[in-house]
Design a protein around this motif. Sequence first.
Motif, short mmCIF file in Angstrom:
data_model
loop_
_atom_site.label_atom_id
_atom_site.label_comp_id
_atom_site.label_asym_id
_atom_site.label_seq_id
_atom_site.Cartn_x
_atom_site.Cartn_y
_atom_site.Cartn_z
N VAL A 264 0.82 -1.21 0.00
CA VAL A 264 0.00 0.00 0.00
C VAL A 264 0.86 1.27 0.00
CG1 VAL A 264 -0.19 0.08 2.52
CG2 VAL A 264 -1.98 1.13 1.12
N ARG A 265 0.38 2.26 -0.69
CA ARG A 265 1.01 3.58 -0.69
C ARG A 265 -0.07 4.62 -0.47
NH1 ARG A 265 1.84 7.04 -4.92
NH2 ARG A 265 1.31 5.43 -6.42
N PRO A 266 0.04 5.47 0.54
CA PRO A 266 1.16 5.66 1.48
C PRO A 266 1.15 4.61 2.59
CG PRO A 266 -0.61 7.17 2.02
CD PRO A 266 -1.04 6.47 0.77
N LEU A 267 2.27 4.56 3.34
CA LEU A 267 2.39 3.58 4.41
C LEU A 267 1.43 3.85 5.56
CD1 LEU A 267 6.29 3.30 4.64
CD2 LEU A 267 4.72 1.76 3.44
N PHE A 268 1.10 5.11 5.78
CA PHE A 268 0.18 5.51 6.86
C PHE A 268 -0.97 6.30 6.24
CE2 PHE A 268 4.50 5.28 8.46
CZ PHE A 268 4.37 4.40 9.52
N GLY B 189 15.89 2.69 -4.62
CA GLY B 189 15.33 2.78 -5.97
C GLY B 189 14.74 1.50 -6.48
N HIS B 190 14.87 0.40 -5.73
CA HIS B 190 14.35 -0.90 -6.17
C HIS B 190 13.17 -1.35 -5.30
CE1 HIS B 190 17.50 -2.07 -9.14
NE2 HIS B 190 18.17 -1.12 -8.50
N GLY B 191 12.60 -0.46 -4.55
CA GLY B 191 11.43 -0.78 -3.73
C GLY B 191 10.63 0.48 -3.52
N ASP B 192 9.75 0.46 -2.58
CA ASP B 192 8.94 1.65 -2.29
C ASP B 192 8.82 1.81 -0.78
OD1 ASP B 192 7.46 3.89 -2.62
OD2 ASP B 192 5.63 2.88 -3.26
N GLY B 193 9.97 1.77 -0.11
CA GLY B 193 9.98 1.94 1.34
C GLY B 193 9.87 0.63 2.07
N ILE B 194 8.64 0.15 2.24
CA ILE B 194 8.39 -1.08 2.99
C ILE B 194 7.31 -1.88 2.28
CG2 ILE B 194 7.57 -2.05 5.18
CD1 ILE B 194 8.59 0.45 6.58
N TYR B 195 7.60 -3.14 2.00
CA TYR B 195 6.59 -4.11 1.59
C TYR B 195 6.51 -5.17 2.70
CZ TYR B 195 7.23 -2.32 -3.21
OH TYR B 195 7.31 -1.53 -4.33
#
Length: 353
Positions: free
Chosen positions: A76-80, A152-158
Motif C-alpha cells: 500500500v502507498r502511502p504507508l500511513f 530505488g528498487h522498492g517503495d519503502g516497505i513491503y
Amino acid sequence: MPEPTLDLTGWTCPAPLRETPRIVMGHGGGGALSAELVQQIFAPAFGGDILAQLGDSAALTLGGLRLAFSTDSYVVRPLFFPGGSIGDLAVNGTVNDLAMSGARAAYLSCGFILEEGVDMPVLARVAEAMGAAARAARVEVATGDTKVVEAGHGDGIYLNTAGIGLIPAGVDLRPQRVVPGDVVIVSGDIGVHGVAIMSVREGLEFGVEIESDCAALGGLVETMLAVTPDLHALRDPTRGGLAAALNEIAAASGTGIALQERAVPIPPTVANACAILGLDPMYVANEGKLVAFVPRAHADAVLDAMRAHPLGAGAAIIGEAVEAHPGMVVAHTSLGGTRVVDLPVGEQLPRIC
C-alpha cells in the motif's frame, strides 16, 4: 500511396488489454486480469485440488485437525493513512482471510522487504502498529524474515504475512456451497478503505476526513457462527470491491446473484467522492467488511447478531442467490431497471493494500 500507420508505442490505456505479453498494474487489481493470471499461469504450474478452490484461505486437514492457511502481501502507498497503516493491513488482512474459512487465527508469520534508506522511526512505527493489531486480534506473530533491496528498487516497505488457524467442527465455508435462495448480507458501508487511501495519496479533500475501515473480522465471524455453523460462504471484498467478491462466488457456485442496488450501504462521503471521480463504489476496496451467503431460514437471526456486534452494526441484506443467469451478478436499480455488475478488468485504485 501507402496507408497511414499509427505509432502506438507511447499510448496508455486505463483498462489494460486482456491479451498482454507483460504484467500490468491491473493484474494485481483483484479483477478479471488477476483471475486470468491465476487460472492461466499459477494454477497449471502448481496444480492440486486445494488450490483449485481459490478461496481466501485454504482449508486443510493435518493430523486430524482442520486448519485454515493463508498468505498475503501488502504494498500500500502511502504507508500511513487515516484509520490505519500498512502494519494494520498486514495483520488484519490475513486474519480476515482465515476468518472467511471460519477459522480463528492463531499464528502469523511476517516478512519485511525494506528499501535501503528507509528511516528507522518509520520502520518502528510500522512494527508497533503490527504488534498492536496482532494483540487486538488475539493472534501471535510467531516467525518472520527481513530482506533489504537497493535504494530505488522498492517503495519503502513491503510486507508479507501468512497465518494459520483452526476451523471449528461442523463449519464448511466455501463458495461451492452457495445455492439459490441463499440470502446475501454485507456487514456495513462499502468503499471506505479505497476512498480513504485515494484521498491522502492524491491530496483530495471531500469536506470531511474519510477513515479506512481496516479491522480484524474474526470476532464478528465467531458471532455469526454462534447463531448457526451452517453459513455457506464468506468473503472479504478487498481488491476489486464487492463486485469482484460477488462475481467470484457466482462463478464458483454456478448460481446467479441478484442485488437490490438501493439496499447496498454506501456512505454519502464515499458516494460523493466516487461521483466526482467517476468511480463505482461497488468496485472500491474494503478492509473491514465481509459479505455472507446465509440459508434463508437463518438469515434474520444472523443479521440481528451481526448488528449487535460493533463491526456489523451497519449490516444489511442486499440480495440473494438465484437460479437465473448462473455465474452472473445483476443489480436491480431504484429506477426499475437492471444492470450487470461484471468482474472488473483492470484496477480503479492501484496499491490500496
